[in-house]
Write a protein that holds these residues in place. Structure first.
Motif, PDB file in Angstrom:
ATOM      1  N   LEU A  27       0.786  -1.216  -0.133  1.00  0.00           N
ATOM      2  CA  LEU A  27      -0.122   0.106  -0.069  1.00  0.00           C
ATOM      3  C   LEU A  27       0.921   1.299  -0.085  1.00  0.00           C
ATOM      4  O   LEU A  27       0.739   2.172  -0.983  1.00  0.00           O
ATOM      5  N   PRO A  28       1.788   1.744   0.969  1.00  0.00           N
ATOM      6  CA  PRO A  28       2.571   2.610   0.820  1.00  0.00           C
ATOM      7  C   PRO A  28       3.470   2.686  -0.445  1.00  0.00           C
ATOM      8  O   PRO A  28       3.572   4.043  -1.069  1.00  0.00           O
ATOM      9  N   SER A  29       3.713   1.538  -1.064  1.00  0.00           N
ATOM     10  CA  SER A  29       4.731   1.647  -2.409  1.00  0.00           C
ATOM     11  C   SER A  29       3.716   2.104  -3.429  1.00  0.00           C
ATOM     12  O   SER A  29       4.096   2.955  -4.175  1.00  0.00           O
ATOM     13  N   LEU A  30       2.490   1.695  -3.393  1.00  0.00           N
ATOM     14  CA  LEU A  30       1.658   2.091  -4.139  1.00  0.00           C
ATOM     15  C   LEU A  30       1.271   3.731  -4.363  1.00  0.00           C
ATOM     16  O   LEU A  30       1.199   4.170  -5.329  1.00  0.00           O
ATOM     17  N   LEU A  31       1.270   4.132  -3.071  1.00  0.00           N
ATOM     18  CA  LEU A  31       0.832   5.779  -2.984  1.00  0.00           C
ATOM     19  C   LEU A  31       2.106   6.406  -3.544  1.00  0.00           C
ATOM     20  O   LEU A  31       2.057   7.260  -4.058  1.00  0.00           O
ATOM     21  N   SER A  32       3.460   5.880  -3.255  1.00  0.00           N
ATOM     22  CA  SER A  32       4.675   6.435  -3.763  1.00  0.00           C
ATOM     23  C   SER A  32       4.547   6.657  -5.227  1.00  0.00           C
ATOM     24  O   SER A  32       5.132   7.412  -5.762  1.00  0.00           O
ATOM     25  N   THR A  33       4.190   5.282  -5.675  1.00  0.00           N
ATOM     26  CA  THR A  33       4.048   5.403  -7.404  1.00  0.00           C
ATOM     27  C   THR A  33       3.024   6.320  -7.999  1.00  0.00           C
ATOM     28  O   THR A  33       3.540   6.889  -9.003  1.00  0.00           O
ATOM     29  N   ILE A  34       2.108   6.498  -7.275  1.00  0.00           N
ATOM     30  CA  ILE A  34       1.106   7.547  -7.651  1.00  0.00           C
ATOM     31  C   ILE A  34       1.836   8.762  -7.887  1.00  0.00           C
ATOM     32  O   ILE A  34       1.580   9.797  -8.607  1.00  0.00           O
ATOM     33  N   CYS A  35       2.355   9.364  -6.589  1.00  0.00           N
ATOM     34  CA  CYS A  35       3.153  10.458  -6.570  1.00  0.00           C
ATOM     35  C   CYS A  35       4.342  10.467  -7.817  1.00  0.00           C
ATOM     36  O   CYS A  35       4.501  11.722  -8.260  1.00  0.00           O
ATOM     37  N   THR A  36       4.811   9.588  -8.089  1.00  0.00           N
ATOM     38  CA  THR A  36       5.791   9.418  -9.442  1.00  0.00           C
ATOM     39  C   THR A  36       5.020   9.970 -10.558  1.00  0.00           C
ATOM     40  O   THR A  36       5.437  10.687 -11.563  1.00  0.00           O
ATOM     41  N   GLY A  37       3.827   9.138 -10.697  1.00  0.00           N
ATOM     42  CA  GLY A  37       3.119   9.692 -11.838  1.00  0.00           C
ATOM     43  C   GLY A  37       2.717  11.235 -12.087  1.00  0.00           C
ATOM     44  O   GLY A  37       2.831  11.698 -12.994  1.00  0.00           O
ATOM     45  N   PHE A  38       2.343  11.831 -10.836  1.00  0.00           N
ATOM     46  CA  PHE A  38       2.249  13.270 -10.993  1.00  0.00           C
ATOM     47  C   PHE A  38       3.555  13.920 -11.055  1.00  0.00           C
ATOM     48  O   PHE A  38       3.276  14.864 -11.796  1.00  0.00           O
TER      49      PHE A  38
END
Length: 516
Positions: A27-38
């Motif tokens: 879950l935290p890795s997924l949130l960090s990846t979303i930030c990467t997309g932004f």
């Protein structure tokens, strides 16, 4: 404790979700990846955040050292906790077996104790080598061996030994005295006889059963949970002993051995209950142990749905969600979980014991009370002859074993009650959150393709956050389910080991009993 199989290339490990640090870090890795997309979407190529990756690599190196230190000491705590538990149980089991062996030397067993080699010199053929011993076994019993043959064998062996010596000291007088001694020994009654309990009457059998293994009442639970231990309070009749011996070959042990096993089992159960932080205000989770039952499951997920329903509603999916969100680390959840998995005690627990243990406030008080009961019992029985003619220095080793077990308990308690130092834990927690934003900036800046930067960010964050979760799971080996140590299984195995102190004399020792 999770009992797992790796499978081919470790692929079977991936299907496990409950207790997995990998899926907990998802879950935290997924949130960090979303930030990467932004960051990739709003990034301007002409104004990069950093000119070179080394500027962020300093932070990554620092966090790696911080996390590695935490992970290393978390595993040390886990391994030290397991070592302390095994050392504690081994010392207490040593004390129990020593006391049982001392008890069998008391005067109560003088009429049934097997013959010892010290008092049966006629069955000792000390001067025969292995080859001649095999030749003697061909005769089945020493009574079938002629005296002259035995003397001849001994003389031949001694002559072979003398040939290897430089100085001849073997005289005819010595030979004659040896032959006379052998004839004297062989003339004594020496035919072995095996005792057959099927041919003994009730009075004889009752006196020849000092050490049974288990008794029948333990295999059926009592109707009243609050009933005191019937096995420790009732004496069975000799004819009942005979019936049980013929039916199940498990006659009743002496009351000394029953109480000894119960007190050691109670001491161990209370120790493990306090190690997993059972609350003082909650009822002590202790139940009666029935020998011969299957071991408790090493993996708590292998328990029945009825047991899991007592603390998480019985839904495996809900159990996984609680683990991922760390909802199973609350005191309320742990209290329900511990109540559903009580420790088993040989002979059960009486109302008086439960009341006194509930009055004792804190783990030190509970452990001191159980240790007092055990040591007082040993002292009282020693003064009244239940441990045989054992010298005081030998008995002092028993108290030393008990004390060593208490030391092992306190080493385990040190891990259970002293958390990982707060400053270091706080630093790791802060920078674990910091990498959720730092890594997206790093990969969005230096990786041009969006899908590649997102993939690399997810894998890197998953690795670091997964190691952080591993440290959190291992730092307390007694309460972090399902990666905790299987204390229930250890207690059951310890109870079965205590039951073996009922076994008594070696079964083949009866072959040494001379025919009257």
């Amino acid at each position: 404790m999770i009992n797992y199989e790796s499978g081919t290339f470790g692929l079977m490990l991936l299907r496990r979700t409950h207790g997995s640090a990998l899926y907990k870090a998802f879950l935290p890795s997924l949130l960090s990846t979303i930030c990467t997309g932004f960051f990739n979407k709003f990034r301007k190529n002409d104004s990069p955040i950093a000119r070179h990756a080394d500027t962020i690599a300093v932070f990554v190196i620092f966090f790696s050292l911080l996390l590695t230190f935490r992970l290393n000491y978390a595993y040390q705590r886990y391994w030290e906790g397991a070592s302390a538990i095994h050392g504690m149980l081994s010392k207490w089991l040593d004390a129990a077996t020593h006391l049982a062996s001392f008890h069998l030397q008391s005067t109560a067993y003088d009429d049934i104790r097997p013959m010892s080699f010290g008092r049966a010199a006629q069955i000792r053929l000390e001067n025969l080598n292995n080859k001649k011993k095999k030749k003697i076994r061909h005769f089945q019993t020493p009574s079938m061996l002629e005296t002259t043959q035995l003397v001849e064998l001994i003389m031949q062996e001694q002559e072979e030994r003398n040939r290897k010596q430089t100085r001849k000291w073997w005289s005819s007088t010595k030979q004659q005295s040896l032959a006379t001694e052998v004839e004297k020994r062989i003339s004594i009654r020496h035919t072995p006889k095996r005792i057959d309990s099927q041919n003994l009457d009730s009075s004889t059998l009752s006196s020849r059963i000092p050490v049974p293994i288990r008794f029948q009442e333990q295999f059926a639970p009592t109707s009243n949970k609050n009933e005191a231990r019937p096995s420790l309070l009732k004496q069975s009749r000799p004819d009942r002993h005979l019936l049980e011996a013929k039916a199940s070959h498990m006659p009743v042990p002496s009351l000394f051995l029953q109480e000894l096993a119960h007190l050691f089992s109670l001491l161990s159960g209370v120790a493990m209950s306090t190690l997993r932080n059972d609350l003082d205000c909650a009822e002590i989770p202790l139940v009666e142990y029935f020998p011969g039952k299957p071991w408790p499951k090493l993996d708590p997920d292998a328990d029945s749905d009825e047991m899991r329903a007592q603390y998480n509603g019985g839904s495996y999916f809900g159990q996984v969600i609680d683990f991922v969100l760390s909802l199973d680390r609350s005191e309320d959840y742990r209290t329900l979980y511990n109540a559903a998995r009580p420790f088993s005690i040989l002979g059960g627990v009486s109302d008086a014991e439960v009341e006194l243990l509930h009055r004792a406030k804190g783990p030190y008080a509970k452990m001191s009370l159980c240790t007092l009961w055990l040591q007082e019992f040993v002292s009282r029985e020693y003064l009244n002859g239940s441990t045989g003619n054992v010298a005081s220095p030998h008995l002092s080793r028993i108290y030393q074993f008990i004390s060593d077990g208490v030391v092992g308990y306190n080493n385990a308690r040190k891990i259970a009650y002293v958390p990982f130092p707060f400053p270091h834990d706080q630093m790791v927690a802060f920078f674990s959150l910091a990498i959720l934003l730092t890594f997206p900036l790093l990969f969005a800046t230096f990786v041009k393709r969006v899908w590649m930067s997102c993939l690399l960010n997810f894998a890197t964050t998953l690795c670091f956050m997964g190691l952080h979760e591993v440290a959190l799971e291992l730092e307390n080996p007694f309460i972090n389910t399902p990666n905790d140590l299987p204390l229930l299984t250890y207690q059951a195995q310890f109870n079965e080991a205590l039951v073996t102190v009922y076994a008594g004399f070696h079964p083949d020792a009866w072959d040494l009993v001379a025919e009257e």
